[in-house]
Each structure stands twice: as structure tokens, then as C-alpha cells.
Design a protein around this motif. Structure first.
Motif, PDB file in Angstrom:
ATOM      1  N   SER A  23       0.756  -1.662   0.020  1.00 31.24           N
ATOM      2  CA  SER A  23      -0.199  -0.251  -0.168  1.00 31.24           C
ATOM      3  C   SER A  23       0.741   1.516   0.054  1.00 31.24           C
ATOM      4  N   ALA A  24       0.562   1.877  -0.837  1.00 32.42           N
ATOM      5  CA  ALA A  24       1.235   3.247  -1.222  1.00 32.42           C
ATOM      6  C   ALA A  24       0.552   4.365  -0.851  1.00 32.42           C
ATOM      7  N   ILE A  25       0.477   5.677  -0.681  1.00 29.05           N
ATOM      8  CA  ILE A  25      -0.427   6.978  -0.170  1.00 29.05           C
ATOM      9  C   ILE A  25       0.949   7.564  -0.064  1.00 29.05           C
ATOM     10  N   PRO A  26       0.727   8.844  -1.523  1.00 27.54           N
ATOM     11  CA  PRO A  26       1.534   9.822  -1.442  1.00 27.54           C
ATOM     12  C   PRO A  26       0.902  11.785  -0.728  1.00 27.54           C
ATOM     13  N   VAL A  27       1.931  11.645   0.021  1.00 26.44           N
ATOM     14  CA  VAL A  27       1.400  13.115   0.602  1.00 26.44           C
ATOM     15  C   VAL A  27       1.971  14.157   0.018  1.00 26.44           C
ATOM     16  N   GLU A  28       1.101  14.960  -0.754  1.00 35.05           N
ATOM     17  CA  GLU A  28       1.866  16.042  -1.462  1.00 35.05           C
ATOM     18  C   GLU A  28       1.797  17.179  -0.816  1.00 35.05           C
ATOM     19  N   SER A  29       1.670  17.589   0.018  1.00 36.26           N
ATOM     20  CA  SER A  29       1.965  18.920   1.267  1.00 36.26           C
ATOM     21  C   SER A  29       3.760  18.937   1.430  1.00 36.26           C
ATOM     22  N   SER A  30       3.833  17.673   1.939  1.00 29.74           N
ATOM     23  CA  SER A  30       5.205  17.285   2.312  1.00 29.74           C
ATOM     24  C   SER A  30       5.935  16.797   1.420  1.00 29.74           C
ATOM     25  N   ASN A  31       5.536  16.381  -0.175  1.00 29.56           N
ATOM     26  CA  ASN A  31       6.176  15.219  -0.920  1.00 29.56           C
ATOM     27  C   ASN A  31       6.841  14.040  -0.409  1.00 29.56           C
ATOM     28  N   THR A  32       5.783  13.392   0.565  1.00 23.03           N
ATOM     29  CA  THR A  32       6.329  11.753   0.959  1.00 23.03           C
ATOM     30  C   THR A  32       5.820  11.224   0.746  1.00 23.03           C
ATOM     31  N   LEU A  33       6.175   9.675   0.173  1.00 25.43           N
ATOM     32  CA  LEU A  33       5.549   8.024   0.280  1.00 25.43           C
ATOM     33  C   LEU A  33       5.158   7.919   1.804  1.00 25.43           C
ATOM     34  N   ILE A  34       4.975   7.075   2.316  1.00 28.03           N
ATOM     35  CA  ILE A  34       4.022   6.313   3.173  1.00 28.03           C
ATOM     36  C   ILE A  34       4.187   5.167   2.570  1.00 28.03           C
ATOM     37  N   LEU A  35       4.411   4.001   3.042  1.00 24.25           N
ATOM     38  CA  LEU A  35       4.778   2.752   2.294  1.00 24.25           C
ATOM     39  C   LEU A  35       4.139   2.174   3.195  1.00 24.25           C
ATOM     40  N   LYS A  36       3.000   1.361   2.976  1.00 25.91           N
ATOM     41  CA  LYS A  36       2.528  -0.423   3.810  1.00 25.91           C
ATOM     42  C   LYS A  36       3.208  -1.911   3.686  1.00 25.91           C
ATOM     43  N   GLY A  37       3.454  -2.667   3.509  1.00 22.79           N
ATOM     44  CA  GLY A  37       4.257  -4.424   4.164  1.00 22.79           C
ATOM     45  C   GLY A  37       4.818  -4.710   4.517  1.00 22.79           C
ATOM     46  N   LEU A  38       4.919  -5.923   4.128  1.00 22.56           N
ATOM     47  CA  LEU A  38       6.295  -6.594   5.079  1.00 22.56           C
ATOM     48  C   LEU A  38       7.494  -6.608   5.050  1.00 22.56           C
ATOM     49  N   PRO A  39       7.819  -6.132   6.040  1.00 24.21           N
ATOM     50  CA  PRO A  39       9.231  -5.854   6.005  1.00 24.21           C
ATOM     51  C   PRO A  39      10.417  -5.996   5.385  1.00 24.21           C
ATOM     52  N   GLU A  40      10.054  -7.473   4.901  1.00 25.07           N
ATOM     53  CA  GLU A  40      11.319  -7.676   3.926  1.00 25.07           C
ATOM     54  C   GLU A  40      10.407  -7.701   2.155  1.00 25.07           C
ATOM     55  N   VAL A  41       9.574  -7.355   2.036  1.00 29.77           N
ATOM     56  CA  VAL A  41       8.929  -6.738   0.726  1.00 29.77           C
ATOM     57  C   VAL A  41       9.732  -5.123   0.803  1.00 29.77           C
ATOM     58  N   LEU A  42       9.529  -4.365   1.630  1.00 29.20           N
ATOM     59  CA  LEU A  42       9.811  -3.070   1.951  1.00 29.20           C
ATOM     60  C   LEU A  42      11.547  -2.624   1.892  1.00 29.20           C
ATOM     61  N   ASP A  43      11.886  -3.689   2.874  1.00 34.14           N
ATOM     62  CA  ASP A  43      13.629  -3.399   2.209  1.00 34.14           C
ATOM     63  C   ASP A  43      14.269  -3.357   1.015  1.00 34.14           C
ATOM     64  N   GLN A  44      13.625  -4.511   0.475  1.00 32.90           N
ATOM     65  CA  GLN A  44      14.298  -4.115  -1.312  1.00 32.90           C
ATOM     66  C   GLN A  44      13.484  -3.142  -1.944  1.00 32.90           C
ATOM     67  N   LEU A  45      12.674  -2.122  -1.150  1.00 33.54           N
ATOM     68  CA  LEU A  45      12.171  -1.209  -1.987  1.00 33.54           C
ATOM     69  C   LEU A  45      12.866  -0.950  -2.149  1.00 33.54           C
ATOM     70  N   LEU A  46      12.502   0.056  -0.919  1.00 34.75           N
ATOM     71  CA  LEU A  46      13.132   1.772  -0.421  1.00 34.75           C
ATOM     72  C   LEU A  46      14.502   1.962  -1.233  1.00 34.75           C
ATOM     73  N   PRO A  47      15.688   1.292  -1.350  1.00 33.72           N
ATOM     74  CA  PRO A  47      16.312   1.835  -1.947  1.00 33.72           C
ATOM     75  C   PRO A  47      16.404   1.475  -3.157  1.00 33.72           C
ATOM     76  N   VAL A  48      15.640   0.969  -3.495  1.00 31.95           N
ATOM     77  CA  VAL A  48      15.226   1.161  -5.311  1.00 31.95           C
ATOM     78  C   VAL A  48      14.201   3.253  -4.998  1.00 31.95           C
ATOM     79  N   LEU A  49      13.641   3.155  -4.159  1.00 29.77           N
ATOM     80  CA  LEU A  49      12.204   4.333  -4.885  1.00 29.77           C
ATOM     81  C   LEU A  49      14.193   5.380  -4.095  1.00 29.77           C
ATOM     82  N   GLU A  50      14.659   5.194  -3.310  1.00 32.08           N
ATOM     83  CA  GLU A  50      16.140   6.250  -3.459  1.00 32.08           C
ATOM     84  C   GLU A  50      16.635   6.241  -4.297  1.00 32.08           C
ATOM     85  N   ASP A  51      16.996   5.425  -5.095  1.00 26.75           N
ATOM     86  CA  ASP A  51      18.082   5.470  -6.049  1.00 26.75           C
ATOM     87  C   ASP A  51      17.177   6.739  -7.270  1.00 26.75           C
TER      88      ASP A  51
END
Length: 646
Positions: free
Chosen positions: A216-244
């Protein structure tokens, strides 16, 4: 002595039933036949059992305490399970006793309240895990010939087994089906939160077959922030890609083209320019370059020239403003009811003699009535001249006078309304007389109905006109020596005009600025004049209306009454006889104008189709009701063609 023999002997005692005989009895079976034990339980519990021919076995039961009917039936179920048998209830209330593998194929009733060794079916709802994975996890715990079912896209697991085993399986599913997801946030510096949501969802494309890996991904436009909800192992793989990806956008250049979907680039440009001026002031204080925004109307796009951080702020504003706007259909009903009544009664006469006669000249002539007594009498008597013939050389001038008098009489008769009775003649050789009696009573009712309507975007002005353009003289001039005259004119709209500008609020109310005008041509200023008089009624107001409600804008009620009396002094006041020396005219006019309005919000294509179909059906029904030979359906098909599926 077994239970069956004891029950038969007790039932022979008067007043003792089989149920009473089964109570407080101690079971004692040694190498008894299974079929005989089933018959004993049926007699004691008054239940019906259907026994499969292959049901065989020995029963050894020793109890130290008495048993009742319920305990006896549960003991039977346990005995059947030990011998590889099971009892399955039927729709008629009986129990079918067969081998366990055959009983499991038949399936037990769906009942979560059944316990013990009863065969039953239970449906487990899976909320956070994959149903196929849950089925694989419980498979070792299901009985050898038990049954379990799960399917992709259906968040349930169905298990048929003994009731006590299902309780253990329920505990296993409860421990597996838990929400282990965590929530993490990612602050973006060079990318749009809305854009990054689409990228994250594409990276983790999981359907119903992998519920545990959903993201589950929710955008917060006021602060340009991305909120992610998922399994820890899934987010651990996804966050470095989004940061790059976010870091890579910082080096993509200072220019960016943003194509608009709903807004107009030229309309949005002044808003962004005002925003960039405020940003430029802050950047100038920090020694940084400002932002430049340009519009390209051909592609309805905006071109941004700024640093990545400033671009991101501008894109957030553009995405907030570039939204689809609703439309508003404004329908008006204009009703004007007019009533006019007039009454007129009068008597006119003329009496005159020649030069040598003794008859005095006397006449009564009134300006508020027609025809003119002098013109009509003169035209009647001058048909052949005063003396009945021409006067030699003066014949041409006499004819001219006669033509003028006749023309004046015709004009006077054209202005006649109602009833007129008159006579004219000669008295002697040079006397004339004439008399006219006129009477009028008229009533006129009119009902004018106009239904203008117009469709416009939210917060966009629109106008409607159904009428004519009439010329209005604005100036006249002559050249030198009064030569080359010329006239300047202007065009004025006359008819039904409507100008609206709606504004929709969040609670489905419409703030409506409206100008409604109804104008018409009254006629020329005077006889022989080309200048026109126009009637005009106008309402200019702002109202607040709820969606679909009818509101009255206002009304104009006008009532005029006039009495015109022309008489001969003194003579007109004489009772009865005075009626011959006066003319009386009465008129009354009443006008009632009301304007009703109904705005309707059109939010999507379905609303637009409903309104269009309603108007289209109204037009076709009007044609059929009037017996018109025109077919609107055919005309539309020929002019616009038929769309597929219509």
C-alpha cells in the motif's frame, strides 16, 4: 447381559420408556458386534441410523459411571472412528454410517459449533495471507482421508474433518494469518510523490495469489512524502530502489515539460508566474537562480526551467490545479402573463353652412378616438366638389385637395377600433352635416413562455441569446454645402439573453451569478419616424442554489389604469344630453413576469448522457405529438452518424 437386553427388559416394565431406561446405566461390552451396539444406541437415543453393509467390527467398552443419551451418542461416534467408520447426518435427520473415506467424500454439515468426533465442514476466512499457502501449511494436520480446498482470488480455506481436529487446524490458521506488515515513510526531494506511487506499485505487482506481498502506497503532496505499508522484507528491497530513483532525478537537467490534462496552459501560466516571483525573491537572497515558466498552447503544456527542488514544488501546484472540473446545466423558465382591457364610447358631429346660408358652423372632434369626424365627412361630401362639379381652370387644384382629404380619411379609418356608426349629407344647397358614434370594449390575455438553457464549466462564464439584432442610429452628419449626408448606426440585441457564471462548492451548492434580459420591439417613436422603441426587463443578481433545486429569481408586476375624458364645456355635463358632447375612454393593463431557474451539476459522462437523452427524447416526443413529418432520429443519423453500440 448387554445394554440391548437390559433395555428390552426395562421397557417391559409399565411406565418405563427406552429413554428412561438408558439413563444412569453403566456400559459393559466385551467383543460385542459393532452392528449390535449401533442398534442398542438407536433404541436408547431414538435416532435413526442407516448402516452400510461393509460396517463390521468389535466393541469393547467398560464404563464406571452411568451415561445419558448425549454421552452415549458421542461414545458411538468415538467407537465408529476407532473402527474406521463415521456417521454423516442426512437431510431427513437420520445418520448414514459408512467408512471414513466414503464419509469424508460426502462431507459433513457446515457447522462451527460441532465438537468431538463428529464429521463436519468448516470455512476459514483468510485476511492477510495467501489462501494457497495456508492450505499447504495445514495439509499435514488434516486427517488421512480429510478434504481441504483453496483457490486463487478467493480468501477462504474450506476443510472437512472431524470436529476436534478442526479446532486444532483453526488454531494453526489463526497463528499463520496475521498482519505482519509495517509502515515506513520516504521523503522525496527530486521526484513527485504521486509519480513515485505508480513506480512502487509497478515494482511490487502482486495479485490475489500473493496477498502477503501486497503493498500500500499513499502520497502526501503537502510534504512530498511517500507512505509505504507492507512486509518488512518487501520494504527492505523496495526502499533502496526508490531512493536511487529520487537521487537520479536530481541530475536530469533544469528543463522539464509538463503536459496538462484538464487545465488550460495559458490560464495556468499567470498563477505559476506569480508563484515563481515569490520563489525568485527567496533564491536571490540565497544567491541562487530563479525559476522561469513558459506555456506552449499548441500542446497545452508548460515548460519549467528551474532547479529540481523548485520544479518539484511547481509540479505539486500544477497537479493540484490540473483536475477535471464539473459542469453546470442552467435551465430557466420565463413566464409573462399580460391582461389588457379597454372601453370607449363617444359621439362626434359636424354642422356647417355656405357663405350665403344661415346655418352656423359647429363641430365636436376628440383626439382620443378614431375616425376623425372632419376628415371622414369631408371625404364623403367632396367626392364631386362642393358644388358637385369642377371650376374650370381650378380643376387640378380641386382634385389635389380632394385626394388629400380622402387620404386623411383613410388614415383615420385605419386607426378605428371597435364599432362605429355614422352618416353625412347636405342641408339645402350649401349646408353640410356629419355624425359618428364609436364604441369599443376589448380584452386581451397573453402568455409568453421561454425556456433558455445553457451548459458551462464550473467557474466559467457563458451567455445565451435568442432574438434579433436591430439597427440603432448613433449619429448623422452632412458634408460641406450640405452634401454627402451619411448616418452611423449600431446593432442592438433584442430577445431573450442569459449570462451565467456558476461556482460549485464542496457541499453540492452552486453560487450562481446570472443576468437575465427579456427585450422586444415596441414600435416606432412616432408616425413617420424610423427610430424604434424597445421594451426591456432585466435581472442581474447572485444566488445560492442546491444542485437540482428550482429557485425563483424575481418577478415584475405592473398594472396601469387610465381614464381619458374629452367633452364640450358645460354641454358635456348636462345629464343624458351631455353624452352627445363628450367622449370617454378607459384602459387597464396588467403584466406579471416571473423567472424560474434550476442549475444541475454534471460531474461525469453518465450525468451528461442522462441529460442529453432527456432533452433528445423531449424533442422527438414533441415532433411526434405535433404530427411532424420530420424524423429527428433519421436526421441525426444522417448528419452525425451512428456510434457503435448506440
Amino acid at each position: 447381559m448387554n445394554l440391548r437386553t437390559l433395555l428390552i427388559l426395562l421397557c417391559m416394565i409399565p411406565g418405563v420408556t427406552a429413554a428412561a431406561a438408558a439413563q444412569d446405566q453403566i456400559l459393559n461390552y466385551r467383543d460385542a458386534d459393532l452392528s449390535e451396539f449401533i442398534r442398542d444406541v438407536a433404541l436408547a437415543t431414538r435416532k435413526t441410523f442407516i448402516i452400510d453393509p461393509e460396517v463390521r467390527g468389535k466393541v469393547n467398552i467398560v464404563s464406571s459411571d452411568p451415561v445419558n443419551e448425549t454421552e452415549l451418542f458421542e461414545t458411538l461416534l468415538s467407537v465408529l472412528r476407532v473402527n474406521g467408520m463415521a456417521a454423516v447426518p442426512t437431510s431427513g435427520g437420520a445418520y448414514k454410517i459408512t467408512k471414513t473415506d466414503m464419509a469424508l467424500q460426502d462431507g459433513g454439515p457446515v457447522n462451527t459449533a460441532v465438537t468431538g468426533d463428529a464429521l463436519t465442514t468448516r470455512v476459514f476466512t483468510v485476511q492477510h495471507s495467501d489462501p494457497l499457502a495456508v492450505q499447504a501449511a495445514i495439509k499435514p494436520y488434516v486427517a488421512k482421508n480429510g478434504f481441504s480446498f483453496a483457490r486463487v482470488g478467493m480468501p477462504v480455506v474450506i476443510v472437512t474433518d472431524f470436529a476436534d481436529n478442526l479446532l486444532k487446524i483453526a488454531g494453526i490458521i489463526e497463528s499463520i494469518d496475521r498482519d505482519r506488515s509495517v509502515v515506513r515513510t520516504l521523503v522525496l526531494r527530486n521526484s513527485s510523490a504521486t509519480e513515485m506511487v505508480a513506480i512502487a506499485e509497478r515494482l511490487v505487482e502482486s495479485g490475489e495469489e500473493d496477498r502477503a506481498k501486497r503493498l500500500s502506497a499513499i502520497p502526501v503532496e503537502s510534504s512530498n512524502t511517500l507512505i509505504l505499508k507492507g512486509l518488512p522484507e518487501v520494504l527492505d528491497q523496495l526502499l533502496p530502489v526508490l531512493e536511487d530513483i529520487d537521487a537520479g532525478n536530481a541530475n536530469r537537467g533544469d528543463l522539464r515539460v509538463v503536459r496538462l490534462k484538464n487545465a488550460d496552459a495559458e490560464t495556468l501560466l499567470p498563477v505559476l508566474e506569480g508563484l515563481t516571483r515569490s520563489v525568485a525573491g527567496a533564491n536571490a537572497a540565497a544567491g541562487q537562480q530563479g525559476a522561469v515558466v513558459s506555456a506552449y498552447p499548441g500542446a497545452n503544456a508548460l515548460i519549467l526551467n528551474a532547479k529540481a527542488e523548485v520544479q518539484q514544488r511547481l509540479i505539486q501546484v500544477i497537479e493540484s490545479l490540473d483536475t477535471a472540473r464539473a459542469q453546470v446545466l442552467v435551465e430557466a423558465i420565463i413566464v409573462e402573463v399580460s391582461e389588457n382591457a379597454a372601453k370607449e364610447l363617444g359621439l362626434q358631429y359636424v354642422l356647417a353652412g355656405g357663405d350665403s346660408g344661415s346655418i352656423p358652423f359647429s363641430v365636436t372632434n376628440y383626439t382620443n378616438t378614431a375616425p376623425n369626424i372632419l376628415a371622414t365627412t369631408g371625404a364623403a361630401l367632396l367626392g364631386g366638389g362642393l358644388d358637385g362639379g369642377s371650376n374650370g381652370d381650378d380643376s387640378s387644384s380641386s382634385n389635389t385637395v380632394t385626394d388629400l382629404v380622402r387620404a386623411q380619411a383613410v388614415d383615420s379609418l385605419l386607426g378605428l377600433n371597435g364599432f362605429a356608426l355614422g352618416a353625412a349629407g347636405r342641408i339645402g344647397s350649401d349646408g353640410i352635416f356629419g355624425v359618428i358614434l364609436n364604441a369599443l370594449a376589448s380584452d386581451t390575455d397573453s402568455n409568453i413562455l421561454s425556456t433558455p438553457s445553457i451548459l458551462t464549466l464550473d467557474n466559467e462564464a457563458a451567455s445565451f441569446l435568442a432574438g434579433q439584432e436591430i439597427p440603432i442610429t448613433t449619429g448623422e452628419a452632412l458634408g460641406s454645402a450640405n452634401a454627402n449626408p451619411f448616418r452611423t448606426i449600431d446593432r442592438k440585441n433584442v430577445g431573450v439573453q442569459m449570462e451565467v457564471k456558476p461556482q460549485i462548492s464542496e457541499d453540492a451548492e452552486i453560487r450562481l451569478q446570472i443576468r437575465q434580459e427579456i427585450s422586444s420591439i415596441s414600435g416606432p417613436v412616432g408616425a413617420g419616424s424610423s427610430e424604434l422603441i424597445t421594451n426591456k426587463r432585466e435581472i442581474n443578481t447572485t444566488v445560492q442554489v442546491r444542485d437540482g433545486e428550482i429557485v425563483v429569481l424575481g418577478g415584475l408586476i405592473e398594472q396601469n389604469e387610465s381614464i381619458t375624458l374629452e367633452k364640450v364645456p358645460l354641454l358635456g355635463d348636462i345629464p343624458l344630453i351631455g353624452r352627445a358632447f363628450r367622449n370617454e375612454a378607459k384602459s387597464r393593463s396588467k403584466r406579471n413576469l416571473m423567472i424560474f431557474l434550476r442549475p444541475t451539476i454534471v460531474r461525469d459522462g453518465a450525468d451528461m448522457k442522462d441529460i442529453t437523452d432527456r432533452k433528445y427524447e423531449y424533442m422527438t416526443a414533441s415532433q411526434r405529438g405535433a404530427g411532424s413529418k420530420l424524423d429527428m432520429d433519421r436526421l441525426v443519423r444522417e448528419a452525425l452518424g451512428r456510434q457503435s453500440g448506440s
